[in-house]
Every structure is written in C-alpha cells, then in structure tokens.
Design a protein around this motif. Structure first.
Motif, PDB file in Angstrom:
ATOM      1  N   THR A 164     -11.654  19.717 -12.348  1.00  0.00           N
ATOM      2  CA  THR A 164     -11.464  18.326 -11.927  1.00  0.00           C
ATOM      3  C   THR A 164     -11.327  18.276 -10.417  1.00  0.00           C
ATOM      4  OG1 THR A 164     -10.303  17.805 -13.993  1.00  0.00           O
ATOM      5  CG2 THR A 164     -10.052  16.248 -12.179  1.00  0.00           C
ATOM      6  N   LEU A 165     -12.144  17.456  -9.766  1.00  0.00           N
ATOM      7  CA  LEU A 165     -12.038  17.325  -8.323  1.00  0.00           C
ATOM      8  C   LEU A 165     -10.824  16.476  -7.960  1.00  0.00           C
ATOM      9  CD1 LEU A 165     -15.725  16.957  -7.089  1.00  0.00           C
ATOM     10  CD2 LEU A 165     -14.376  19.010  -7.520  1.00  0.00           C
ATOM     11  N   LYS A 166     -10.273  16.721  -6.784  1.00  0.00           N
ATOM     12  CA  LYS A 166      -9.038  16.046  -6.374  1.00  0.00           C
ATOM     13  C   LYS A 166      -9.276  14.597  -5.953  1.00  0.00           C
ATOM     14  CE  LYS A 166      -6.939  20.353  -4.702  1.00  0.00           C
ATOM     15  NZ  LYS A 166      -6.442  21.071  -3.501  1.00  0.00           N
ATOM     16  N   ASN A 167     -10.351  14.374  -5.218  1.00  0.00           N
ATOM     17  CA  ASN A 167     -10.606  13.031  -4.693  1.00  0.00           C
ATOM     18  C   ASN A 167     -11.272  12.149  -5.741  1.00  0.00           C
ATOM     19  OD1 ASN A 167      -9.917  13.165  -1.651  1.00  0.00           O
ATOM     20  ND2 ASN A 167     -11.065  15.054  -2.041  1.00  0.00           N
ATOM     21  N   LYS A 168     -10.950  10.855  -5.689  1.00  0.00           N
ATOM     22  CA  LYS A 168     -11.403   9.940  -6.733  1.00  0.00           C
ATOM     23  C   LYS A 168     -12.700   9.215  -6.364  1.00  0.00           C
ATOM     24  CE  LYS A 168      -6.943   8.907  -8.920  1.00  0.00           C
ATOM     25  NZ  LYS A 168      -6.052   7.825  -9.394  1.00  0.00           N
ATOM     26  N   LEU A 169     -13.446   8.903  -7.425  1.00  0.00           N
ATOM     27  CA  LEU A 169     -14.648   8.098  -7.335  1.00  0.00           C
ATOM     28  C   LEU A 169     -14.238   6.628  -7.434  1.00  0.00           C
ATOM     29  CD1 LEU A 169     -17.835   8.640  -7.476  1.00  0.00           C
ATOM     30  CD2 LEU A 169     -17.579   8.262  -9.940  1.00  0.00           C
ATOM     31  N   LEU A 170     -14.873   5.763  -6.662  1.00  0.00           N
ATOM     32  CA  LEU A 170     -14.607   4.331  -6.753  1.00  0.00           C
ATOM     33  C   LEU A 170     -15.522   3.726  -7.813  1.00  0.00           C
ATOM     34  CD1 LEU A 170     -14.295   3.324  -2.988  1.00  0.00           C
ATOM     35  CD2 LEU A 170     -12.471   3.914  -4.592  1.00  0.00           C
ATOM     36  N   HIS A 171     -14.944   2.935  -8.713  1.00  0.00           N
ATOM     37  CA  HIS A 171     -15.693   2.351  -9.828  1.00  0.00           C
ATOM     38  C   HIS A 171     -15.624   0.827  -9.730  1.00  0.00           C
ATOM     39  CE1 HIS A 171     -16.184   1.973 -14.483  1.00  0.00           C
ATOM     40  NE2 HIS A 171     -17.316   1.800 -13.850  1.00  0.00           N
ATOM     41  N   TYR A 172     -16.722   0.215  -9.259  1.00  0.00           N
ATOM     42  CA  TYR A 172     -16.779  -1.236  -9.076  1.00  0.00           C
ATOM     43  C   TYR A 172     -17.328  -1.901 -10.339  1.00  0.00           C
ATOM     44  CZ  TYR A 172     -15.853  -0.548  -4.112  1.00  0.00           C
ATOM     45  OH  TYR A 172     -15.273  -0.214  -2.911  1.00  0.00           O
ATOM     46  N   SER A 173     -16.622  -1.741 -11.451  1.00  0.00           N
ATOM     47  CA  SER A 173     -17.130  -2.213 -12.737  1.00  0.00           C
ATOM     48  C   SER A 173     -16.964  -3.715 -12.917  1.00  0.00           C
ATOM     49  CB  SER A 173     -16.419  -1.483 -13.884  1.00  0.00           C
ATOM     50  OG  SER A 173     -16.999  -1.801 -15.121  1.00  0.00           O
ATOM     51  N   PHE A 174     -15.916  -4.285 -12.317  1.00  0.00           N
ATOM     52  CA  PHE A 174     -15.639  -5.708 -12.530  1.00  0.00           C
ATOM     53  C   PHE A 174     -16.168  -6.523 -11.355  1.00  0.00           C
ATOM     54  CE2 PHE A 174     -13.432  -9.693 -12.753  1.00  0.00           C
ATOM     55  CZ  PHE A 174     -13.182  -9.914 -14.105  1.00  0.00           C
ATOM     56  N   LYS A 175     -17.387  -7.070 -11.512  1.00  0.00           N
ATOM     57  CA  LYS A 175     -17.968  -7.927 -10.477  1.00  0.00           C
ATOM     58  C   LYS A 175     -17.441  -9.357 -10.622  1.00  0.00           C
ATOM     59  CE  LYS A 175     -22.317  -8.885 -10.921  1.00  0.00           C
ATOM     60  NZ  LYS A 175     -23.807  -8.746 -10.920  1.00  0.00           N
ATOM     61  N   ASN A 176     -17.474  -9.843 -11.861  1.00  0.00           N
ATOM     62  CA  ASN A 176     -16.900 -11.151 -12.187  1.00  0.00           C
ATOM     63  C   ASN A 176     -16.621 -11.183 -13.693  1.00  0.00           C
ATOM     64  OD1 ASN A 176     -19.375 -12.089 -13.588  1.00  0.00           O
ATOM     65  ND2 ASN A 176     -20.228 -12.188 -11.515  1.00  0.00           N
ATOM     66  N   TYR A 177     -15.990 -12.229 -14.139  1.00  0.00           N
ATOM     67  CA  TYR A 177     -15.552 -12.313 -15.542  1.00  0.00           C
ATOM     68  C   TYR A 177     -16.718 -12.208 -16.509  1.00  0.00           C
ATOM     69  CZ  TYR A 177     -13.251 -14.130 -19.744  1.00  0.00           C
ATOM     70  OH  TYR A 177     -12.770 -14.275 -21.017  1.00  0.00           O
ATOM     71  N   GLU A 178     -17.754 -13.011 -16.301  1.00  0.00           N
ATOM     72  CA  GLU A 178     -18.872 -13.044 -17.243  1.00  0.00           C
ATOM     73  C   GLU A 178     -19.631 -11.721 -17.274  1.00  0.00           C
ATOM     74  OE1 GLU A 178     -19.580 -15.201 -19.545  1.00  0.00           O
ATOM     75  OE2 GLU A 178     -17.839 -16.385 -18.950  1.00  0.00           O
ATOM     76  N   ASP A 179     -19.773 -11.080 -16.128  1.00  0.00           N
ATOM     77  CA  ASP A 179     -20.480  -9.803 -16.056  1.00  0.00           C
ATOM     78  C   ASP A 179     -19.727  -8.727 -16.855  1.00  0.00           C
ATOM     79  OD1 ASP A 179     -22.553  -7.967 -14.701  1.00  0.00           O
ATOM     80  OD2 ASP A 179     -20.664  -7.024 -14.125  1.00  0.00           O
ATOM     81  N   TYR A 180     -18.420  -8.640 -16.654  1.00  0.00           N
ATOM     82  CA  TYR A 180     -17.629  -7.632 -17.365  1.00  0.00           C
ATOM     83  C   TYR A 180     -17.562  -7.950 -18.855  1.00  0.00           C
ATOM     84  CZ  TYR A 180     -13.995  -4.134 -18.149  1.00  0.00           C
ATOM     85  OH  TYR A 180     -13.292  -3.036 -18.598  1.00  0.00           O
ATOM     86  N   LYS A 181     -17.446  -9.233 -19.178  1.00  0.00           N
ATOM     87  CA  LYS A 181     -17.447  -9.635 -20.591  1.00  0.00           C
ATOM     88  C   LYS A 181     -18.749  -9.189 -21.260  1.00  0.00           C
ATOM     89  CE  LYS A 181     -17.368 -13.714 -23.589  1.00  0.00           C
ATOM     90  NZ  LYS A 181     -17.281 -15.217 -23.636  1.00  0.00           N
ATOM     91  N   GLY A 182     -19.867  -9.391 -20.570  1.00  0.00           N
ATOM     92  CA  GLY A 182     -21.159  -8.980 -21.111  1.00  0.00           C
ATOM     93  C   GLY A 182     -21.227  -7.485 -21.364  1.00  0.00           C
ATOM     94  N   LYS A 183     -20.656  -6.698 -20.450  1.00  0.00           N
ATOM     95  CA  LYS A 183     -20.628  -5.239 -20.627  1.00  0.00           C
ATOM     96  C   LYS A 183     -19.818  -4.857 -21.857  1.00  0.00           C
ATOM     97  CE  LYS A 183     -20.872  -3.933 -15.729  1.00  0.00           C
ATOM     98  NZ  LYS A 183     -20.134  -3.289 -14.609  1.00  0.00           N
ATOM     99  N   MET A 184     -18.640  -5.466 -22.018  1.00  0.00           N
ATOM    100  CA  MET A 184     -17.780  -5.119 -23.146  1.00  0.00           C
ATOM    101  C   MET A 184     -18.419  -5.494 -24.478  1.00  0.00           C
ATOM    102  SD  MET A 184     -15.238  -3.535 -21.881  1.00  0.00           S
ATOM    103  CE  MET A 184     -16.459  -2.929 -20.695  1.00  0.00           C
ATOM    104  N   LEU A 185     -19.092  -6.636 -24.521  1.00  0.00           N
ATOM    105  CA  LEU A 185     -19.765  -7.038 -25.754  1.00  0.00           C
ATOM    106  C   LEU A 185     -20.933  -6.107 -26.060  1.00  0.00           C
ATOM    107  CD1 LEU A 185     -19.779 -10.930 -25.332  1.00  0.00           C
ATOM    108  CD2 LEU A 185     -18.263  -9.548 -26.760  1.00  0.00           C
ATOM    109  N   LYS A 186     -21.679  -5.729 -25.023  1.00  0.00           N
ATOM    110  CA  LYS A 186     -22.806  -4.809 -25.213  1.00  0.00           C
ATOM    111  C   LYS A 186     -22.320  -3.451 -25.710  1.00  0.00           C
ATOM    112  CE  LYS A 186     -26.544  -2.520 -22.671  1.00  0.00           C
ATOM    113  NZ  LYS A 186     -27.195  -2.346 -21.340  1.00  0.00           N
TER     114      LYS A 186
END
Length: 258
Positions: A164-186
């Motif tokens: 496991t590397l020490k430094n973290k990756l940035l995860h920009y998963s939540f752009k807006n409500y509808e976009d994230y909702k669409g991902k979760m439903l998919k």
C-alpha cells in the motif's frame, strides 16, 4: 517520464468523460505510454483525447467493467501499469512515490493499493464509509488478472505480494447530485446482474433491511454524521444503490419466469 529506466503504462477506460479527460491525461504525463479504451462516447470525450498525440485511443463496445479493463490491460506494452478511473488524480507526492517505488532495487510487491480521498465536488469527505477506501491502481501486468466473476467493482487477482502506498489518490466521484445518483443506480443494476447469475434471489425483506443497514452503517457506524449535509447525501445515495440492486434482481427474476 520515469526518473530511472523502468517503463510504466497508464490505462483508462472512458465513456462520456469530457469533464474529466483533459485533467486526467495531463495528470498522467509521467507515464511512458497512455492508452484509453473508450466505449463510443457520445459527448466530446473522443475529440479531446485525439488532441493528445502521445495518447493511444481505442474504441470498443462496453460489456462490463471487468471485460473492458481486462481488454485494456492486454494492450499495454510495459509490465508496470497504473490504471486510473477518469475521476481520479495523482498528487505530486503520490507521483514521486510511484516512480521511486517501481525503480527501487528492493521492491518485492507486485501490486499496490492506493488509498483514496473522496472529494465531494471540491471538498474532502472525511467519513461516510469512504475513510478506508482503497483499490489496486499500480501493478505488474505479468502478475495479475481481473476475475470474471465480478462485472462491477472489478477484482484484481494478484500472484505475489501486495503493498500500500503512503500517499493518497484524489477521487472526484461526486460532481453533482444527479451524476452521483446515476452512478449508484447503474452500479446497483450491474450488481444485480452479477448476483442473478449466481442464482441469488430478492425477497421482500431485502428491500427494507439491506438499504436501511447500508445507510445506518455508513451514516452512524462509519461516522457519516460528522460530514454534515454531505454525509446525509452520500449515505442516502449509497443506500439507494443497494435498493436499486434488489429492484433489478426482482425484475430479472420476473422476466426469467415468463
């Protein structure tokens, strides 16, 4: 380019990622080759990729995440691979750690987990179940493969030691409500297909208890309450994805019985 002589291939799979593609390609400029496998995007993704002469673009029909990533992996010419999602970013510190790791004479691991910092738009989400999130992102092609048993949240099978590397990756998963909702439903629907193939069934109590437990686990046990309104939003949408899984499983059961 890498500091020594160990070459590294960067891989991406994309579909309608025009908002992310420029940033992630620039973010991977340290790789010796960059390969993007696109699922026939209908937005401006492909045109933006074509502007980058150092990027190899392949287009292929999307079947599922495991299938697409396994195909992309086969295209790489180097043994060391960094495989990102389009909404992920390597920090300067992580980049330095990646290069020093693959060029170390003492390296024993053949695959490395990256811890991820979940970004709610441009703010860090500190809890809500994401605080321990990690995925394989750096590995040797010759020592891994994607198991075909899972079609979403794909699993990498590793022949050797993991680190496991020490430094973290940035995860920009939540752009807006509808976009994230669409991902979760998919994701929920794809998980249902996966479960249905295993012969699992959806019963009435799944619709009540599984989503409720998902919300309770992430919002209370995993401290989503400390993320304020962001925590409520994320925990609710994650639970909605679970509910959609069982809705889709029920639909699949009913269609197979006709």
């Amino acid at each position: 380019m890498p500091e020594e002589n160990t070459k590294i291939s960067a891989l991406l799979i994309t579909f309608n990622e025009q908002d992310n593609i420029e940033d992630v390609l620039a973010n991977l400029d340290f790789a010796d080759e960059i390969i993007v496998v696109d699922s026939f995007s209908t937005d401006n993704t492909v045109n933006l990729i074509k502007k980058h002469k150092n990027v190899t673009l392949l287009q292929r029909k999307f079947v599922n995440y495991t299938d697409q990533k396994a195909f992309a992996l086969k295209q790489a010419t180097n043994d060391w691979i960094i495989f990102l999602d389009a909404d992920e970013r390597v920090t300067p510190a992580l980049k330095s750690e990646i290069l020093s790791t693959i060029n170390s004479i003492d390296i024993t691991a053949v695959a490395f987990y990256f811890l991820r910092t979940f970004m709610f738009q441009n703010e860090v989400l500190r809890f809500s179940g994401w605080q321990s999130d990690k995925n394989y992102r750096l590995f040797r092609k010759s020592k891994v493969y994607f198991t075909q048993e899972r079609i979403v949240h794909e699993t990498l099978v590793v022949d050797g030691v993991s680190g496991t590397l020490k430094n973290k990756l940035l995860h920009y998963s939540f752009k807006n409500y509808e976009d994230y909702k669409g991902k979760m439903l998919k994701y929920g629907r794809m998980k249902a297909i996966e479960e249905n193939k295993k012969g699992k069934k959806a019963y009435w109590f799944h619709f009540i208890f599984r989503p409720s437990y998902k919300f309770f686990n992430h919002y209370i046990l995993r401290l989503g309450i400390l993320d304020g309104k962001k925590g409520i939003t994320i925990c609710y949408l994650n639970a909605l994805g679970v509910l959609e899984r069982y809705r889709e499983m029920k639909r699949l059961q009913q269609s197979s019985s006709l």
